[in-house]
Design an enzyme around this catalytic site. Structure first.
Site, short mmCIF file in Angstrom:
data_model
loop_
_atom_site.label_atom_id
_atom_site.label_comp_id
_atom_site.label_asym_id
_atom_site.label_seq_id
_atom_site.Cartn_x
_atom_site.Cartn_y
_atom_site.Cartn_z
N ARG A 45 0.67 -1.02 0.22
CA ARG A 45 -0.05 0.06 0.12
C ARG A 45 0.61 1.42 0.06
O ARG A 45 1.95 1.28 0.59
CB ARG A 45 -0.93 0.09 1.23
N HIS B 169 -2.51 2.37 -6.02
CA HIS B 169 -3.41 1.16 -6.02
C HIS B 169 -3.35 0.38 -7.25
O HIS B 169 -3.67 -0.85 -7.33
CB HIS B 169 -4.75 1.35 -5.47
N LYS C 275 -1.53 -2.42 7.65
CA LYS C 275 -2.98 -2.46 8.12
C LYS C 275 -3.29 -3.50 9.14
O LYS C 275 -2.83 -4.75 8.95
CB LYS C 275 -3.87 -2.62 6.79
N HIS D 49 -3.77 -9.41 3.10
CA HIS D 49 -5.32 -9.56 3.46
C HIS D 49 -5.66 -10.34 4.66
O HIS D 49 -5.07 -11.62 4.63
CB HIS D 49 -6.25 -10.01 2.44
N ARG E 20 -0.69 -2.06 -6.98
CA ARG E 20 -1.06 -3.11 -6.27
C ARG E 20 -1.95 -4.10 -6.86
O ARG E 20 -1.82 -5.29 -7.00
CB ARG E 20 -1.79 -2.56 -5.10
N TYR F 252 -9.46 -11.03 -6.95
CA TYR F 252 -8.86 -10.92 -8.25
C TYR F 252 -8.95 -12.26 -9.03
O TYR F 252 -8.68 -12.36 -10.08
CB TYR F 252 -7.19 -11.02 -7.79
#
Length: 339
Positions: A188, A284, A213, A310, A287, A319
């Site tokens: 990120r 992004h 995150k 994640h 990413r 994805y």
């Protein structure tokens, strides 16, 4: 250290007036200090800090709760024991019907961002015996639709963006290192801006993401090409940007400061513009491109999950909808309707 403006960046841009951002619902936080809910807010945030929550999480909770308390203050509500489920549902409807200055409604995701701190707040109030029951326990959150990324860069487009940087200048080398890192690791923009000088290990070919995150660390591989540009920047060019010798951030701005996420996003968007790629997004996009291209080339979805950081595999599964190349090949090879 003085800088010559004519040598800044490999690409130049015209000064553009920043657009005024409209954050809604607007919150003037100063009046809520007198409200009876405010001391509970302070205690709640202190509790979160003691529990080790990240600064970003605490800030998000504070922002959402301040706006909610402002709404309560306008209606004479100042006691958590007086808050009922119907009152919370009224606030939820208020968010649903709210319109920005441009007439646009709040997105469902943003409504959830404002409501979630309230649910957590009342859960804490009940567990701490400040209230007898939790009126938010059965509050139904808006369902956030699962949306595909608005745009995906092809491998050709990625290479075009990377080739824009003028690597005969320190600024171009730095920018190329940033772009290569984003594409190689899929991190990120905040994680990229927070990288420290020795988070990139050239010997092990890894990048350490610290307090990403969810305040989670993760160790990622980084490609040889990205390493080449990071090392070239780190050992040949970074001193050109250093003003504070004690600053250990890897990537520094033209003025020797650590990047903030907005400035890093603006840098990437400039390169997209100069590569004549008119797709929405910035950092992004790289990413998404990393995840999609690796999936197209046979990477396991769980590996992509680890790369992206994640917590849930379901988040990464988006994805599988984006990655179309393999599906197109199978369709062309097996569908009976052929020319």
């Amino acid at each position: 250290m003085a800088y010559n403006k004519e040598h800044r960046r490999g690409i130049t841009t015209k000064h553009q007036k920043r657009k005024k951002l409209v954050h809604a619902p607007k919150a003037n936080t100063s009046p809520i200090v007198h409200n009876g809910l405010y001391p509970y807010l302070l205690a709640f945030l202190e509790w979160g800090g003691v529990k080790g929550l990240s600064a970003n999480t605490l800030k998000q909770r504070e922002t959402g709760l301040q706006r909610w308390i402002c709404w309560c203050d306008d209606r004479g509500l100042d006691d958590p024991r007086a808050i009922t489920k119907p009152i919370l549902e009224r606030y939820q409807k208020y968010l649903y019907h709210f319109r920005r200055e441009n007439g646009e409604p709040l997105s469902v995701r943003y409504q959830c961002t404002l409501l979630q701190p309230i649910k957590t707040f009342f859960k804490w109030l009940a567990q701490s015996n400040h209230i007898l029951y939790n009126p938010a326990s059965e509050l139904e959150m808006p369902k956030v639709p699962m949306r595909l990324p608005k745009a995906i860069l092809s491998t050709e487009e990625v290479e075009r963006v990377l080739s824009v940087s003028k690597t005969d200048t320190p600024y171009g080398v730095r920018d190329r290192a940033i772009l290569e890192t984003l594409y190689s690791t899929g991190i990120r923009r905040t994680e990229c801006a927070s990288l420290q000088l020795y988070d990139v290990d050239s010997q092990q070919k890894t990048v350490m993401i610290r307090a990403g995150k969810g305040a989670k660390d993760r160790l990622l591989p980084i490609g040889q090409r990205a390493l080449y540009w990071v090392d070239r920047y780190r050992y040949e060019c970074r001193d050109e940007f250093v003003i504070n010798p004690d600053d250990t951030h890897l990537f520094l701005t033209d003025y020797g400061e650590p990047f903030i996420k907005g400035r890093l996003g603006a840098l990437v968007k400039r390169y997209l513009h100069h590569a004549e790629i008119n797709k929405p997004g910035g950092c992004h996009l790289f990413r998404h491109a990393m995840a999609t291209h690796m999936l197209d080339n046979g990477a396991d979805l769980r590996f992509i999950q680890m790369m992206l950081g994640h917590s849930q595999l379901s988040t990464t599964e988006i994805y599988t909808h984006v990655s179309i190349e393999k599906l197109r090949e199978i369709h062309a090879a097996t569908h009976p309707a052929k020319l």
